[in-house]
Design a protein around this motif. Structure first.
Motif, mmCIF file in Angstrom:
data_model
loop_
_atom_site.group_PDB
_atom_site.id
_atom_site.type_symbol
_atom_site.label_atom_id
_atom_site.label_comp_id
_atom_site.label_asym_id
_atom_site.label_seq_id
_atom_site.Cartn_x
_atom_site.Cartn_y
_atom_site.Cartn_z
ATOM 1 N N VAL A 56 -12.501 12.309 -44.902
ATOM 2 C CA VAL A 56 -11.769 11.701 -43.875
ATOM 3 C C VAL A 56 -12.244 12.208 -42.495
ATOM 4 C CG1 VAL A 56 -9.373 11.764 -42.663
ATOM 5 C CG2 VAL A 56 -9.539 11.887 -45.192
ATOM 6 N N GLN A 57 -12.359 11.021 -41.337
ATOM 7 C CA GLN A 57 -12.882 11.360 -40.177
ATOM 8 C C GLN A 57 -11.562 11.453 -39.259
ATOM 9 O OE1 GLN A 57 -15.515 7.817 -39.291
ATOM 10 N NE2 GLN A 57 -17.179 8.782 -40.437
ATOM 11 N N VAL A 58 -11.906 12.709 -38.385
ATOM 12 C CA VAL A 58 -10.998 13.090 -37.308
ATOM 13 C C VAL A 58 -11.534 12.976 -36.006
ATOM 14 C CG1 VAL A 58 -9.391 15.199 -36.674
ATOM 15 C CG2 VAL A 58 -9.899 14.786 -39.254
ATOM 16 N N ASP A 59 -11.016 12.110 -35.446
ATOM 17 C CA ASP A 59 -11.371 11.903 -34.068
ATOM 18 C C ASP A 59 -10.373 12.596 -33.031
ATOM 19 O OD1 ASP A 59 -12.881 10.658 -31.979
ATOM 20 O OD2 ASP A 59 -12.006 8.717 -31.955
ATOM 21 N N ASP A 60 -10.544 14.036 -32.864
ATOM 22 C CA ASP A 60 -9.957 14.797 -32.074
ATOM 23 C C ASP A 60 -10.777 15.239 -30.719
ATOM 24 O OD1 ASP A 60 -11.415 16.565 -33.289
ATOM 25 O OD2 ASP A 60 -9.929 17.813 -34.312
ATOM 26 N N GLY A 61 -11.922 14.846 -30.742
ATOM 27 C CA GLY A 61 -12.869 15.447 -29.653
ATOM 28 C C GLY A 61 -13.393 16.730 -29.757
ATOM 29 N N THR A 62 -13.419 17.304 -30.844
ATOM 30 C CA THR A 62 -13.818 18.521 -30.843
ATOM 31 C C THR A 62 -15.520 18.574 -31.116
ATOM 32 O OG1 THR A 62 -13.466 18.583 -33.421
ATOM 33 C CG2 THR A 62 -11.753 19.517 -32.041
ATOM 34 N N CYS A 63 -15.911 17.435 -31.572
ATOM 35 C CA CYS A 63 -17.505 17.390 -31.768
ATOM 36 C C CYS A 63 -18.340 16.868 -30.663
ATOM 37 C CB CYS A 63 -17.583 16.578 -32.872
ATOM 38 S SG CYS A 63 -16.947 17.355 -34.548
ATOM 39 N N PRO A 64 -19.451 17.150 -30.430
ATOM 40 C CA PRO A 64 -20.275 16.705 -29.253
ATOM 41 C C PRO A 64 -20.349 15.226 -29.396
ATOM 42 C CG PRO A 64 -21.531 18.204 -30.566
ATOM 43 C CD PRO A 64 -20.523 17.973 -31.478
ATOM 44 N N ALA A 65 -20.747 14.543 -28.291
ATOM 45 C CA ALA A 65 -20.681 13.112 -27.836
ATOM 46 C C ALA A 65 -21.709 12.444 -29.316
ATOM 47 C CB ALA A 65 -21.171 12.822 -26.808
#
Length: 85
Positions: free
Chosen positions: A45-54
């Motif tokens: 599951v991909q989580v788009d929460d902004g915790t990973c780099p651009a």
């Protein structure tokens, strides 16, 4: 003649491998890790929460089964396609 047959077999094998790997790229996307309710073994599951780099997105996987349930692991992976909300 055998060169054409070898090329045909190689093409067929490449298409088979590509079709087998294609569904793995089709992961569900959620906004928060808490939104993942019932993670199954092997599920991504991909989580788009902004915790990973651009250019990357967090991917949570059901990595192994224990007595308490499925163990989750999270890593940043390359983002494919447009950012969804």
């Amino acid at each position: 003649m055998s060169h054409v047959t070898t090329f045909g077999r190689a093409t067929c094998l490449a298409l088979l491998l590509f079709s087998a790997l294609a569904p793995a790229a089709d992961a569900t996307t959620v906004g928060r890790e808490q939104d993942i309710v019932d993670l199954k073994l092997g599920q991504r599951v991909q989580v788009d929460d902004g915790t990973c780099p651009a250019g990357q997105i967090k991917e949570v996987r059901g990595s192994k089964m224990t007595d308490q349930g499925v163990v989750r692991t999270a890593t940043c992976v390359a983002r494919f396609g447009p950012k969804s909300r």
